[in-house]
Design an enzyme around this catalytic site. Structure first.
Site, PDB file in Angstrom:
ATOM      1  N   ASN A 135       0.878  -1.167   0.000  1.00 42.92           N
ATOM      2  CA  ASN A 135       0.000   0.000   0.000  1.00 42.92           C
ATOM      3  C   ASN A 135       0.917   1.219   0.000  1.00 42.92           C
ATOM      4  OD1 ASN A 135      -1.805   2.018   0.470  1.00 42.92           O
ATOM      5  ND2 ASN A 135      -2.707   1.116   2.318  1.00 42.92           N
ATOM      6  N   ARG A 195      -2.467  -2.124  -3.572  1.00 38.69           N
ATOM      7  CA  ARG A 195      -3.695  -1.372  -3.370  1.00 38.69           C
ATOM      8  C   ARG A 195      -3.635  -0.133  -4.266  1.00 38.69           C
ATOM      9  NH1 ARG A 195      -5.345   2.739   1.294  1.00 38.69           N
ATOM     10  NH2 ARG A 195      -7.516   2.950   0.666  1.00 38.69           N
ATOM     11  N   HIS A 201     -13.130   2.333  -0.144  1.00 40.88           N
ATOM     12  CA  HIS A 201     -13.158   1.269   0.868  1.00 40.88           C
ATOM     13  C   HIS A 201     -13.772  -0.010   0.298  1.00 40.88           C
ATOM     14  CE1 HIS A 201     -13.416   4.336   4.452  1.00 40.88           C
ATOM     15  NE2 HIS A 201     -12.157   3.991   4.240  1.00 40.88           N
ATOM     16  N   ASN A 215     -10.701   5.963  10.651  1.00 42.17           N
ATOM     17  CA  ASN A 215     -10.407   7.385  10.480  1.00 42.17           C
ATOM     18  C   ASN A 215     -11.157   7.931   9.277  1.00 42.17           C
ATOM     19  OD1 ASN A 215      -8.975   9.392  11.781  1.00 42.17           O
ATOM     20  ND2 ASN A 215      -7.140   8.106  11.760  1.00 42.17           N
ATOM     21  N   ARG A 251     -12.525  14.644   8.042  1.00 40.91           N
ATOM     22  CA  ARG A 251     -13.293  15.015   6.847  1.00 40.91           C
ATOM     23  C   ARG A 251     -14.748  15.267   7.207  1.00 40.91           C
ATOM     24  NH1 ARG A 251     -11.703   9.915   3.437  1.00 40.91           N
ATOM     25  NH2 ARG A 251      -9.740   9.704   4.525  1.00 40.91           N
ATOM     26  N   GLY A 261     -15.799   0.962  14.430  1.00 38.74           N
ATOM     27  CA  GLY A 261     -16.904   0.007  14.333  1.00 38.74           C
ATOM     28  C   GLY A 261     -16.645  -1.270  15.126  1.00 38.74           C
ATOM     29  N   GLU A 273      -8.013  -5.544   5.155  1.00 39.59           N
ATOM     30  CA  GLU A 273      -7.864  -5.144   3.756  1.00 39.59           C
ATOM     31  C   GLU A 273      -6.650  -5.816   3.115  1.00 39.59           C
ATOM     32  OE1 GLU A 273      -8.715  -0.984   5.071  1.00 39.59           O
ATOM     33  OE2 GLU A 273      -9.475  -0.775   3.041  1.00 39.59           O
TER      34      GLU A 273
HETATM   35  P1  ADP Z   1      -7.847   3.941   9.371  1.00 42.27           P
HETATM   36  O1  ADP Z   1      -8.979   4.537   8.631  1.00 42.27           O
HETATM   37  O2  ADP Z   1      -6.716   4.895   9.600  1.00 42.27           O
HETATM   38  O3  ADP Z   1      -7.426   2.558   8.916  1.00 42.27           O
HETATM   39  P2  ADP Z   1      -8.775   2.526  11.758  1.00 42.27           P
HETATM   40  O4  ADP Z   1      -9.726   1.600  11.102  1.00 42.27           O
HETATM   41  O5  ADP Z   1      -7.534   1.957  12.349  1.00 42.27           O
HETATM   42  O6  ADP Z   1      -8.435   3.761  10.831  1.00 42.27           O
HETATM   43  O7  ADP Z   1      -9.574   3.286  12.911  1.00 42.27           O
HETATM   44  C1  ADP Z   1      -9.017   4.344  13.616  1.00 42.27           C
HETATM   45  C2  ADP Z   1     -10.045   4.857  14.613  1.00 42.27           C
HETATM   46  O8  ADP Z   1     -10.427   3.804  15.501  1.00 42.27           O
HETATM   47  C3  ADP Z   1      -9.565   6.017  15.483  1.00 42.27           C
HETATM   48  O9  ADP Z   1     -10.538   7.045  15.512  1.00 42.27           O
HETATM   49  C4  ADP Z   1      -9.475   5.382  16.862  1.00 42.27           C
HETATM   50  O10 ADP Z   1      -9.756   6.310  17.846  1.00 42.27           O
HETATM   51  C5  ADP Z   1     -10.573   4.350  16.790  1.00 42.27           C
HETATM   52  N1  ADP Z   1     -10.442   3.340  17.842  1.00 42.27           N
HETATM   53  C6  ADP Z   1      -9.467   2.430  18.005  1.00 42.27           C
HETATM   54  N2  ADP Z   1      -9.688   1.718  19.144  1.00 42.27           N
HETATM   55  C7  ADP Z   1     -10.809   2.206  19.728  1.00 42.27           C
HETATM   56  C8  ADP Z   1     -11.556   1.901  20.904  1.00 42.27           C
HETATM   57  N3  ADP Z   1     -11.163   0.943  21.739  1.00 42.27           N
HETATM   58  N4  ADP Z   1     -12.674   2.622  21.149  1.00 42.27           N
HETATM   59  C9  ADP Z   1     -13.070   3.589  20.306  1.00 42.27           C
HETATM   60  N5  ADP Z   1     -12.424   3.925  19.172  1.00 42.27           N
HETATM   61  C10 ADP Z   1     -11.309   3.243  18.888  1.00 42.27           C
END
Ligand code: ADP
Length: 391
Positions: free
Chosen positions: A7, A82, A171, A202, A232, A323, A375
């Protein structure tokens, strides 16, 4: 078969090396700050993590060093890249040759930040490993099944025909992987299911997946549209450009940058890490509470809209960092979806345990699943499938 997944960003290359026999990760890492001061590597293999600070002047030298670090883990039989934007030219992964590179290059106007960076990585790997088959896996491909009423904007038709201005969605690799996992978890064929997938990281997007195909998604021409994200804005009135130009003297570029980088959760409450926002809200910070409310309210609206678009909903799926890990976001998002017959089980939601997990109540008409996206593994599988002709 060993597959290296790359990536490539403008100043980084993330990599993961799989043995596809058991889908095990042999090594992984990231090269950071390529061409900048402070460049270096983080490399993990066999449970050990190494960090190197060293000059990495360009992607070609970064890739050469990755190959060295993979060392005794073996050499790749194939590489999966990717690629963010496949426009409407790529509906599926494709083996890379000179022609594919030219088409990806022709799509640069649609993804001016991402596609050039992806191409730099592709060219470095193609030059270094000439006999190794390489596959491009596009973020947009899964959404190419959207019907025109979902992908067109109500703007002058010539903008679409002449410039390709339409909704593409992103995505896609995650939405495709997670919706297949959801069908497996439910023990039903994808062809029977209407799913909404909320990929909340994010970056965040929703997808309506009917009978295994994407029929709508919340990101549009670019990844700015749709849900509230870390930095965003998601959906706003496009008239904000004219308004901010007249009222604040901002240029188009300044507004675009602010909507991408200073908006979303960060714009609302100063933080973009959901853990921090939940803590701030619990401590009584009103801006953080508003940010959380807006994030979940927007997601809930999309679930309702997509249930209507598909004529019903069999399962709602939460994935990605927020999620998968935030019980609070899942609870707030589902609060109000009882109208669809969806009922969360509070105890299951609070502790989903090992994923995939079902967190709805026994009486719920709609399943609510928490599924881990992956991914890189999805790209590795797509790479194998593309090369053996099974896709
Ligand atoms: P990206 O889009 O960069 O791949 P990720 O899927 O890793 O992002 O998600 C990042 C987000 O997940 C951040 O906002 C982080 O705060 C949130 N996050 C990670 N662990 C937790 C948690 N235990 N509770 C709530 N949010 C979380």
């Amino acid at each position: 078969m060993k597959v290296l997944v790359l990536n490539s960003g403008s100043s980084s290359i993330k990599y993961r090396f799989f043995d596809m026999a058991g889908e095990t990760v042999l090594a992984s890492g990231v090269v950071e700050r390529i061409g900048e001061a402070g460049s270096g590597f983080v490399h993990e293999s066999r449970g050990s993590r190494q960090q190197f600070a060293e000059a990495v002047p360009d992607h070609a030298s970064g890739f050469a060093r990755i190959m060295e670090l993979l060392g005794d883990a073996g050499s790749p039989d194939a590489i999966g890249h990717r690629v963010v934007h496949g426009g409407d030219r790529f509906r599926a992964p494709v083996q890379i040759d000179a022609q594919v590179i030219e088409v990806v290059r022709s799509l640069v106007p649609l993804a001016p930040l991402h596609n050039p960076a992806n191409l730099t990585g592709i060219e470095a790997a193609m030059d270094a490993l000439q006999g190794v088959p390489q596959v491009a896996v596009f973020d947009t491909a899964f959404h190419q099944t959207m019907p025109p009423h979902a992908y067109r904007y109500a703007v002058p038709a010539r903008w679409y025909t002449g410039l390709g201005l339409r909704r593409y969605g992103f995505h896609g690799t995650s939405h495709a992987y997670v919706s297949r996992q959801a069908a497996a978890a439910l023990g039903r064929p994808p062809g029977e299911l209407r799913l909404v997938v909320l990929h909340l990281g994010n970056g965040a997007s929703a997808a309506a997946v009917r009978h295994g195909e994407s029929v709508d998604t919340s990101m549009g021409l670019t990844p700015l549209e749709g849900l509230v994200m870390g930095t965003r804005c998601g959906d706003v009135d496009p008239a904000v450009f004219g308004f901010l130009s007249r009222r604040a003297g901002m240029t188009l570029e300044e507004v675009e940058q602010a909507l991408n980088e200073d908006s979303g959760l960060k714009g609302l409450c100063g933080a973009n890490d959901m853990r921090e926002i939940e803590d701030m809200a619990a401590a009584g910070n009103g801006q953080a509470t508003l940010a959380l409310d807006l994030f979940c309210y927007r997601a809930r609206k999309y679930v309702g809209a997509y249930a209507a678009a598909m004529g019903g909903l069999d399962a709602l799926v939460f994935t990605a960092g927020i999620g998968q890990r935030s019980a609070e976001v899942r609870a707030r998002t589902c609060d109000g979806l009882e109208v669809l017959g969806l009922e969360l089980d509070p105890a299951r939601n609070a502790r989903p345990g090992e994923l995939p997990a079902a967190v709805h109540s026994d009486d719920s008409a709609v399943a609510v699943l928490v599924i881990a996206t992956n991914e890189e593994l999805a790209i590795a599988r797509e790479t194998v499938a593309c090369l053996d002709g099974s896709r």
